[in-house]
Design an enzyme around this catalytic site. Sequence first.
Site, mmCIF file in Angstrom:
data_model
loop_
_atom_site.group_PDB
_atom_site.id
_atom_site.type_symbol
_atom_site.label_atom_id
_atom_site.label_comp_id
_atom_site.label_asym_id
_atom_site.label_seq_id
_atom_site.Cartn_x
_atom_site.Cartn_y
_atom_site.Cartn_z
ATOM 1 N N ARG A 52 -19.167 -4.746 -29.320
ATOM 2 C CA ARG A 52 -18.419 -4.580 -28.263
ATOM 3 C C ARG A 52 -16.933 -5.351 -28.720
ATOM 4 N NH1 ARG A 52 -22.810 -4.498 -26.601
ATOM 5 N NH2 ARG A 52 -23.556 -3.397 -24.678
ATOM 6 N N THR A 53 -17.046 -6.470 -29.368
ATOM 7 C CA THR A 53 -16.241 -7.295 -29.678
ATOM 8 C C THR A 53 -15.357 -6.788 -30.863
ATOM 9 O OG1 THR A 53 -17.087 -9.358 -28.651
ATOM 10 C CG2 THR A 53 -15.316 -9.648 -30.220
ATOM 11 N N LYS A 80 -23.202 -15.252 -50.803
ATOM 12 C CA LYS A 80 -23.515 -16.196 -52.124
ATOM 13 C C LYS A 80 -23.356 -17.569 -52.109
ATOM 14 C CE LYS A 80 -21.865 -12.068 -54.762
ATOM 15 N NZ LYS A 80 -20.733 -11.620 -55.920
ATOM 16 N N ARG A 102 -15.727 -14.446 -35.953
ATOM 17 C CA ARG A 102 -17.090 -14.734 -35.209
ATOM 18 C C ARG A 102 -18.184 -15.382 -35.826
ATOM 19 N NH1 ARG A 102 -18.721 -11.548 -30.639
ATOM 20 N NH2 ARG A 102 -20.853 -11.391 -30.176
#
Length: 298
Positions: A52-53, A80, A102
């Site tokens: 959704r975001t 990495k 996020r």
Amino acid sequence: MPHLLSARDDAFPALILRAEHVHHALQNHTFASSPVFAGKTIALLFYEPSTRTRVAFESAAHHLGLHPITINAQSSSIVKGESIRDTVQTLCSEGMDALVIRHPREGASEVAAHYASVPVLNAGDGSHEHPTQALTDRLTLQLAWGDLKGRKIAIVGDVAHSRVARSNVWSLTQAGMEVWLCAPPTLLPPSFAGVKTTSCLSEALEGADAVMTLRMQNERMEGGLLPGLGAYVRDYQINASNLRYANPDCLILHPGPINRGVEIDDETANSAQSLILKQVQHGLAARITALEFALNGV
């Protein structure tokens, strides 16, 4: 620099007003992006999975004439061991005009903002905050009711670990709502000023105008914070039986993703009182507003 890191940011009330305007313009097919956004590029830096975001930010970017570049942790140098600092500074050096981040760790957006030379938007950081979801949720309620002052909302579920709950506490109390937090004792956070907490669902729902139920995370049971899923369903699931304590026209919200049959049953999720899909729809206006603010002010 106009970062958007928290629902407590000073600009948040103005963002709500702008989001309402954007929503109506989208509905009326009259939304037009400012030329100042043309040709700008934003990086969507997602260290966690999202539907959704991420999609809302990508769609918002296209509506504004921006070029979104989505970067998943699994397909970048992050795997990495590259630090947030180095990733952010690299993206800024490559000409990004804003960063959306996020991250599973609390405070990651603040770290990113510290090292970034462009605006940073918090798309959820650990169990800390999720301001654009709070913007979405408040917009959804304001479009349903208009004035939120004096309304009661119960936020039910894994409140202690919910960034959505935390941001909504700041946003909805600011709007004058009476906010109740309800969860098993092991999943209740320390008290917020002006917010009532309880482990009794009927008490939280008594006279409620809206209830927001949160996704139950399986890792909470694995961590010993809950005795089992069955007990949670019995005591905290939002369904017709429990909603008898709330006002008859009580609105139902869920920020997603939904565990159907756990925190909410199918009948309630699909009911006429459910605003769950409206939240998804309104997420576009909220993210357009957030990007406008970051890149050009409101």
